[in-house]
Scaffold this active site. Structure first.
Site, PDB file in Angstrom:
ATOM      1  CE  LYS A  53       4.889  -4.997   3.090  1.00 21.04           C
ATOM      2  NZ  LYS A  53       5.218  -3.577   3.328  1.00 21.04           N
ATOM      3  NE  ARG A  99       1.252  -3.970   8.332  1.00 19.89           N
ATOM      4  CZ  ARG A  99       0.787  -3.941   7.090  1.00 19.89           C
ATOM      5  NH1 ARG A  99       0.920  -4.954   6.294  1.00 19.89           N
ATOM      6  NH2 ARG A  99       0.206  -2.861   6.637  1.00 19.89           N
ATOM      7  NE  ARG A 108       1.482   2.818  -1.916  1.00 21.57           N
ATOM      8  CZ  ARG A 108       1.902   1.814  -1.155  1.00 21.57           C
ATOM      9  NH1 ARG A 108       2.848   0.987  -1.592  1.00 21.57           N
ATOM     10  NH2 ARG A 108       1.425   1.654   0.063  1.00 21.57           N
ATOM     11  NE  ARG A 128      -3.338   2.293   0.719  1.00 23.75           N
ATOM     12  CZ  ARG A 128      -2.393   1.432   1.086  1.00 23.75           C
ATOM     13  NH1 ARG A 128      -1.778   0.667   0.171  1.00 23.75           N
ATOM     14  NH2 ARG A 128      -2.057   1.309   2.340  1.00 23.75           N
TER      15      ARG A 128
HETATM   16  P1  ADP Z   1       1.215  -0.889   3.358  1.00 21.36           P
HETATM   17  O1  ADP Z   1       2.072  -2.123   3.332  1.00 21.36           O
HETATM   18  O2  ADP Z   1       1.402  -0.028   2.195  1.00 21.36           O
HETATM   19  O3  ADP Z   1       1.208  -0.185   4.676  1.00 21.36           O
HETATM   20  P2  ADP Z   1      -1.163  -2.533   3.315  1.00 21.36           P
HETATM   21  O4  ADP Z   1      -1.962  -2.446   2.082  1.00 21.36           O
HETATM   22  O5  ADP Z   1      -0.353  -3.744   3.572  1.00 21.36           O
HETATM   23  O6  ADP Z   1      -0.283  -1.241   3.300  1.00 21.36           O
HETATM   24  O7  ADP Z   1      -2.091  -2.299   4.580  1.00 21.36           O
HETATM   25  C1  ADP Z   1      -2.981  -1.220   4.708  1.00 21.36           C
HETATM   26  C2  ADP Z   1      -3.656  -1.254   6.066  1.00 21.36           C
HETATM   27  O8  ADP Z   1      -4.366  -2.478   6.205  1.00 21.36           O
HETATM   28  C3  ADP Z   1      -2.715  -1.237   7.255  1.00 21.36           C
HETATM   29  O9  ADP Z   1      -2.347   0.080   7.609  1.00 21.36           O
HETATM   30  C4  ADP Z   1      -3.566  -1.918   8.320  1.00 21.36           C
HETATM   31  O10 ADP Z   1      -4.557  -1.044   8.811  1.00 21.36           O
HETATM   32  C5  ADP Z   1      -4.276  -2.988   7.539  1.00 21.36           C
HETATM   33  N1  ADP Z   1      -3.515  -4.274   7.505  1.00 21.36           N
HETATM   34  C6  ADP Z   1      -3.022  -4.890   6.388  1.00 21.36           C
HETATM   35  N2  ADP Z   1      -2.408  -6.049   6.713  1.00 21.36           N
HETATM   36  C7  ADP Z   1      -2.502  -6.158   8.064  1.00 21.36           C
HETATM   37  C8  ADP Z   1      -2.061  -7.122   9.011  1.00 21.36           C
HETATM   38  N3  ADP Z   1      -1.380  -8.223   8.640  1.00 21.36           N
HETATM   39  N4  ADP Z   1      -2.333  -6.908  10.329  1.00 21.36           N
HETATM   40  C9  ADP Z   1      -3.022  -5.821  10.720  1.00 21.36           C
HETATM   41  N5  ADP Z   1      -3.463  -4.862   9.886  1.00 21.36           N
HETATM   42  C10 ADP Z   1      -3.223  -5.028   8.566  1.00 21.36           C
END
Ligand code: ADP
Length: 213
Positions: free
Chosen positions: A13, A88, A127, A160
């Site tokens: 994404k 999400r 990654r 990360r």
């Molecule tokens: P990836 O898509 O690689 O899992 P993100 O960078 O989108 O990682 O998200 C990392 C973390 O941030 C998630 O595991 C969650 O804890 C939090 N997070 C990000 N976006 C949301 C969201 N829309 N709702 C709830 N938690 C979120």
């Protein structure tokens, strides 16, 4: 363009969003990047989100909606936006729908990036991310020129905290339970486009074609 990018963690994404910003100046809005920035800066939001993120859990919906309500009203969104990692959960999708209604904004589509699980697992464990500018690298396919140092800003390139094997399997489990149902939600809204996400360039091409048609 005003798009939602759906797909499991590691589906690409962020990469696709970055490529799309170059097409028409739409901004990428990544809740993950915003939250990591807040954790690093030690803000109140960061302190509230930190433990959830480290464990691979979702941050509570009300915190996320607070962030997005403010972010979508910033002037750079006028040109368009690419939502990466948001919504999400179904409650976030419902809240986004009423927020957009209130702001008089109409989405073009929700794109579901479909990637096989083996590819996802491999991508996530290899990654690496710049702790300063969030640029994404991969130890196998796209390492920084100098190990551990970002090509773009010179920041430290690290794994990360939520990309340990344990946190990754938790994130995938949560994705299946909480986020995958959004595909049907946006299908019901008549906004869903499904893309087999083998290469990010192909995905961008498909999206451009669909938007043009
Ligand atoms: P990836 O898509 O690689 O899992 P993100 O960078 O989108 O990682 O998200 C990392 C973390 O941030 C998630 O595991 C969650 O804890 C939090 N997070 C990000 N976006 C949301 C969201 N829309 N709702 C709830 N938690 C979120």
């Amino acid at each position: 363009m005003k798009l939602i990018l759906l797909g499991a963690p590691g589906a690409g994404k962020g990469t696709v969003a970055k490529l799309l910003t170059a097409v028409d100046g739409s901004v990428q809005i990544s809740t993950g990047d915003i939250l990591r920035g807040a954790v690093q800066a030690g803000t109140e939001l960061g302190q509230q989100a930190d433990a959830f993120m480290k464990a691979g859990d979702l941050v509570p919906d009300d915190l996320i909606m607070g962030i997005m309500e403010a972010r979508l009203q910033e002037p750079d969104c006028d040109k368009g936006f690419l939502l990466d990692g948001f919504p999400r959960t179904i409650p976030q999708a419902e809240a986004l729908k009423s927020l957009l209604n209130r702001l008089g904004i109409e989405l073009d589509m929700a794109v579901n990036l479909d990637v096989p699980r083996e590819v996802i697992l491999d991508r996530l464990t290899t990654r690496r991310t710049c702790s300063n500018c969030q640029a994404i690298y991969n130890v196998k396919s796209n390492p920084p020129k100098q190990e551990g140092i970002c090509d773009k800003c010179g920041g430290a390139v690290v794994q990360r905290d939520d990309e340990t094997e344990e946190a990754i399997s938790k994130r995938l489990e949560i994705y299946n339970e909480k986020t995958a149902p959004l595909v049907s939600f946006y299908e019901g809204e008549g906004l869903l486009t499904h893309v087999i996400a083998t290469s990010s360039e192909e995905v961008v091409k498909t999206i451009e074609e669909k938007l043009g048609s």
